[in-house]
Design a protein around this motif. Structure first.
Motif, PDB file in Angstrom:
ATOM      1  N   LEU A  88     -89.751 -65.462 -21.113  1.00 16.06           N
ATOM      2  CA  LEU A  88     -90.690 -66.139 -21.640  1.00 16.06           C
ATOM      3  C   LEU A  88     -90.340 -67.683 -21.103  1.00 16.06           C
ATOM      4  CD1 LEU A  88     -91.196 -64.918 -25.126  1.00 16.06           C
ATOM      5  CD2 LEU A  88     -93.136 -64.927 -23.249  1.00 16.06           C
ATOM      6  N   GLN A  89     -89.082 -68.064 -21.130  1.00 17.22           N
ATOM      7  CA  GLN A  89     -88.563 -69.553 -20.526  1.00 17.22           C
ATOM      8  C   GLN A  89     -88.995 -69.720 -19.101  1.00 17.22           C
ATOM      9  OE1 GLN A  89     -84.361 -70.219 -20.639  1.00 17.22           O
ATOM     10  NE2 GLN A  89     -84.402 -72.264 -21.009  1.00 17.22           N
ATOM     11  N   GLN A  90     -88.712 -68.838 -18.216  1.00 21.59           N
ATOM     12  CA  GLN A  90     -89.215 -68.849 -17.009  1.00 21.59           C
ATOM     13  C   GLN A  90     -90.760 -68.901 -16.799  1.00 21.59           C
ATOM     14  OE1 GLN A  90     -86.948 -69.191 -14.399  1.00 21.59           O
ATOM     15  NE2 GLN A  90     -85.361 -69.387 -15.545  1.00 21.59           N
ATOM     16  N   MET A  91     -91.278 -67.946 -17.491  1.00 22.72           N
ATOM     17  CA  MET A  91     -92.647 -68.106 -17.309  1.00 22.72           C
ATOM     18  C   MET A  91     -93.348 -69.600 -17.711  1.00 22.72           C
ATOM     19  SD  MET A  91     -95.495 -66.579 -16.545  1.00 22.72           S
ATOM     20  CE  MET A  91     -95.128 -65.042 -16.432  1.00 22.72           C
ATOM     21  N   ALA A  92     -92.756 -70.135 -18.863  1.00 27.06           N
ATOM     22  CA  ALA A  92     -93.035 -71.482 -19.301  1.00 27.06           C
ATOM     23  C   ALA A  92     -92.970 -72.479 -18.063  1.00 27.06           C
ATOM     24  CB  ALA A  92     -92.323 -71.814 -20.522  1.00 27.06           C
ATOM     25  N   HIS A  93     -91.849 -72.195 -17.469  1.00 24.97           N
ATOM     26  CA  HIS A  93     -91.422 -73.193 -16.278  1.00 24.97           C
ATOM     27  C   HIS A  93     -92.652 -72.889 -15.352  1.00 24.97           C
ATOM     28  CE1 HIS A  93     -88.039 -74.784 -17.974  1.00 24.97           C
ATOM     29  NE2 HIS A  93     -87.382 -73.764 -17.659  1.00 24.97           N
ATOM     30  N   PHE A  94     -92.943 -71.631 -14.886  1.00 24.73           N
ATOM     31  CA  PHE A  94     -93.681 -71.217 -13.937  1.00 24.73           C
ATOM     32  C   PHE A  94     -95.201 -71.918 -14.171  1.00 24.73           C
ATOM     33  CE2 PHE A  94     -94.471 -67.497 -10.929  1.00 24.73           C
ATOM     34  CZ  PHE A  94     -95.010 -68.271 -10.172  1.00 24.73           C
ATOM     35  N   GLN A  95     -95.482 -71.769 -15.524  1.00 25.56           N
ATOM     36  CA  GLN A  95     -96.930 -72.140 -16.056  1.00 25.56           C
ATOM     37  C   GLN A  95     -97.064 -73.829 -15.946  1.00 25.56           C
ATOM     38  OE1 GLN A  95     -97.174 -70.379 -19.790  1.00 25.56           O
ATOM     39  NE2 GLN A  95     -98.406 -68.626 -18.955  1.00 25.56           N
ATOM     40  N   ASP A  96     -95.874 -74.226 -16.115  1.00 21.91           N
ATOM     41  CA  ASP A  96     -96.039 -75.895 -16.033  1.00 21.91           C
ATOM     42  C   ASP A  96     -95.948 -76.167 -14.653  1.00 21.91           C
ATOM     43  OD1 ASP A  96     -95.638 -76.147 -18.916  1.00 21.91           O
ATOM     44  OD2 ASP A  96     -93.343 -76.442 -18.719  1.00 21.91           O
ATOM     45  N   TYR A  97     -95.650 -75.467 -13.552  1.00 17.91           N
ATOM     46  CA  TYR A  97     -95.509 -75.880 -12.241  1.00 17.91           C
ATOM     47  C   TYR A  97     -96.969 -75.770 -11.462  1.00 17.91           C
ATOM     48  CZ  TYR A  97     -93.633 -75.259  -7.253  1.00 17.91           C
ATOM     49  OH  TYR A  97     -93.785 -75.647  -5.968  1.00 17.91           O
ATOM     50  N   ILE A  98     -97.758 -74.636 -11.910  1.00 19.11           N
ATOM     51  CA  ILE A  98     -98.875 -74.140 -11.153  1.00 19.11           C
ATOM     52  C   ILE A  98     -99.744 -75.297 -11.205  1.00 19.11           C
ATOM     53  CG2 ILE A  98    -100.988 -72.641 -11.672  1.00 19.11           C
ATOM     54  CD1 ILE A  98     -98.780 -70.371 -12.743  1.00 19.11           C
ATOM     55  N   PRO A  99    -100.184 -76.025 -12.097  1.00 19.95           N
ATOM     56  CA  PRO A  99    -100.964 -77.233 -12.203  1.00 19.95           C
ATOM     57  C   PRO A  99    -100.508 -78.115 -10.836  1.00 19.95           C
ATOM     58  CG  PRO A  99    -100.448 -77.004 -14.328  1.00 19.95           C
ATOM     59  CD  PRO A  99     -99.561 -75.828 -13.802  1.00 19.95           C
ATOM     60  N   LYS A 100     -99.545 -78.319 -10.751  1.00 18.06           N
ATOM     61  CA  LYS A 100     -98.876 -79.363  -9.730  1.00 18.06           C
ATOM     62  C   LYS A 100     -99.389 -78.672  -8.208  1.00 18.06           C
ATOM     63  CE  LYS A 100     -94.867 -81.289  -7.388  1.00 18.06           C
ATOM     64  NZ  LYS A 100     -93.369 -81.230  -7.306  1.00 18.06           N
ATOM     65  N   LEU A 101     -99.291 -77.463  -8.364  1.00 14.73           N
ATOM     66  CA  LEU A 101     -99.860 -76.877  -6.892  1.00 14.73           C
ATOM     67  C   LEU A 101    -101.373 -76.992  -6.861  1.00 14.73           C
ATOM     68  CD1 LEU A 101     -97.435 -73.674  -6.473  1.00 14.73           C
ATOM     69  CD2 LEU A 101     -97.186 -75.855  -5.711  1.00 14.73           C
ATOM     70  N   GLN A 102    -102.058 -76.772  -7.921  1.00 13.92           N
ATOM     71  CA  GLN A 102    -103.642 -76.751  -8.087  1.00 13.92           C
ATOM     72  C   GLN A 102    -103.951 -78.193  -7.602  1.00 13.92           C
ATOM     73  OE1 GLN A 102    -105.202 -73.914  -8.502  1.00 13.92           O
ATOM     74  NE2 GLN A 102    -106.800 -75.308  -7.377  1.00 13.92           N
ATOM     75  N   ARG A 103    -103.136 -78.967  -7.971  1.00 10.14           N
ATOM     76  CA  ARG A 103    -103.511 -80.554  -7.532  1.00 10.14           C
ATOM     77  C   ARG A 103    -103.354 -80.688  -6.113  1.00 10.14           C
ATOM     78  NH1 ARG A 103    -100.829 -81.648 -12.509  1.00 10.14           N
ATOM     79  NH2 ARG A 103     -99.047 -82.110 -11.708  1.00 10.14           N
ATOM     80  N   ILE A 104    -102.306 -80.241  -5.691  1.00  8.00           N
ATOM     81  CA  ILE A 104    -102.207 -80.225  -4.103  1.00  8.00           C
ATOM     82  C   ILE A 104    -103.312 -79.570  -3.377  1.00  8.00           C
ATOM     83  CG2 ILE A 104    -100.731 -79.650  -2.109  1.00  8.00           C
ATOM     84  CD1 ILE A 104     -98.144 -79.742  -4.005  1.00  8.00           C
ATOM     85  N   ALA A 105    -103.833 -78.451  -3.725  1.00  7.33           N
ATOM     86  CA  ALA A 105    -104.878 -77.900  -3.091  1.00  7.33           C
ATOM     87  C   ALA A 105    -106.252 -78.639  -3.287  1.00  7.33           C
ATOM     88  CB  ALA A 105    -105.200 -76.432  -3.893  1.00  7.33           C
ATOM     89  N   ASP A 106    -106.218 -79.227  -4.490  1.00  5.91           N
ATOM     90  CA  ASP A 106    -107.309 -79.996  -4.635  1.00  5.91           C
ATOM     91  C   ASP A 106    -107.695 -81.303  -3.871  1.00  5.91           C
ATOM     92  OD1 ASP A 106    -108.625 -78.129  -6.466  1.00  5.91           O
ATOM     93  OD2 ASP A 106    -107.557 -79.225  -8.274  1.00  5.91           O
ATOM     94  N   ALA A 107    -106.560 -81.933  -3.832  1.00  2.84           N
ATOM     95  CA  ALA A 107    -106.231 -82.967  -2.880  1.00  2.84           C
ATOM     96  C   ALA A 107    -106.505 -82.757  -1.534  1.00  2.84           C
ATOM     97  CB  ALA A 107    -105.053 -83.812  -3.012  1.00  2.84           C
TER      98      ALA A 107
END
Length: 289
Positions: A68-87
């Protein structure tokens, strides 16, 4: 015009949330966009090593908590990658994620088999001594153990449009088949291919054999270069610079083959870094055709 039948369905992108991975992500996006594929993010984590005789009663709770802790880190990281994709205008690319415990190489092998992976894109820390660094890394393990192509992105690489692709050629039937697959990818990028054969003094292939082999590729967007030289690595380096290569492609086999291929200069250091992506293709067999 050469007609492509190449269909990439899913690209696996291993990430450890590092700058190296972030740098490679833009390449993964561009590959997915050009090849009409989706991206599957993969993150692995290690479980604590516990003596079999001392497994705590609440081991499952420990595992669930860590996951669950690792999944939380992963979920926090995904929006950063989505911003890169959007940009970069690639917010339309479908991105899924996969969390696995254990060794990265085993996790990638499982993912390739279970999720119809066509390509792996991953970052590398840099290759000042290219061969030794590459095969002493997780990327090297991926290249030699996976059955799908692996695109490695050095941390020094900065994305630019892939216009010219180099292919190291040994004029065997397996090289012909690999080159054909590469042509299908190059057409998607509207890129040209420059085939390089470093003809060592010990080579037994004749000019006539080379001419016949190349004649079979007359309809492909490929230029052929035969450079007589005994220092393979230095010749490849010079070729990359002089021909303005954006991506280097090699057909990989067992490590022993690579050692033979580069034997004339294994003890030499690279005079400068290769700072472009390298695509490793594998010999096609009945099991991965």
């Amino acid at each position: 015009m050469y007609k492509t039948t190449c269909i990439m369905k899913r690209i696996l992108f291993p990430t450890d949330f590092s700058e190296i991975a972030d740098n490679a992500f833009l390449y993964a996006l561009k590959m997915a966009d050009s090849l009409e594929a989706e991206i599957m993010l993969l993150h692995t984590f290690d479980m604590p090593i516990i003596d079999g005789a001392e497994i705590p009663i609440n081991f499952k709770e420990m595992y669930d908590s860590l996951e669950l802790q690792q999944m939380a880190h992963f979920q926090d990281y995904i929006p950063k990658l989505q911003r890169i994709a959007d940009a970069h205008g690639m917010g339309h690319i479908k991105i899924t994620h996969l969390l696995k415990s254990g060794d990265l190489t085993f996790a990638m092998q499982d993912a390739v088999g279970e999720h119809n992976i066509s390509l792996v894109v991953m970052g590398t820390s840099g290759v000042s001594n290219w061969f030794d660094s590459l095969f002493g890394s997780q990327t090297g393990e991926a290249i030699t153990s996976l059955t799908v192509p692996v695109l490695s992105i050095p941390i020094e690489a900065r994305y630019k449009k892939i216009k010219t692709i180099a292919f190291t050629n040994l004029y065997r039937e397996k090289d012909f088949e690999a080159l054909e697959r590469l042509v299908e990818i190059a057409v998607k990028f509207n890129a040209s291919i420059k085939s390089l054969y470093v003809k060592k003094s010990s080579s037994t292939i004749s000019d006539e054999e080379i001419k016949i082999w190349e004649g079979r590729c007359s309809a492909w967007p490929v230029q052929f270069f035969v450079v007589p030289h005994d220092d393979v690595k230095e010749t490849i380096q010079d070729f990359i610079n002089n021909q303005h290569i954006d991506m280097l492609t090699m057909l990989t086999e067992r490590r022993g083959f690579w050692e033979d291929f580069f034997s004339s200069s294994l003890t030499k250091k690279m005079s400068y870094k290769i700072d472009i992506p390298m695509l490793a293709l594998h010999e096609r067999s009945s099991t991965n055709a």
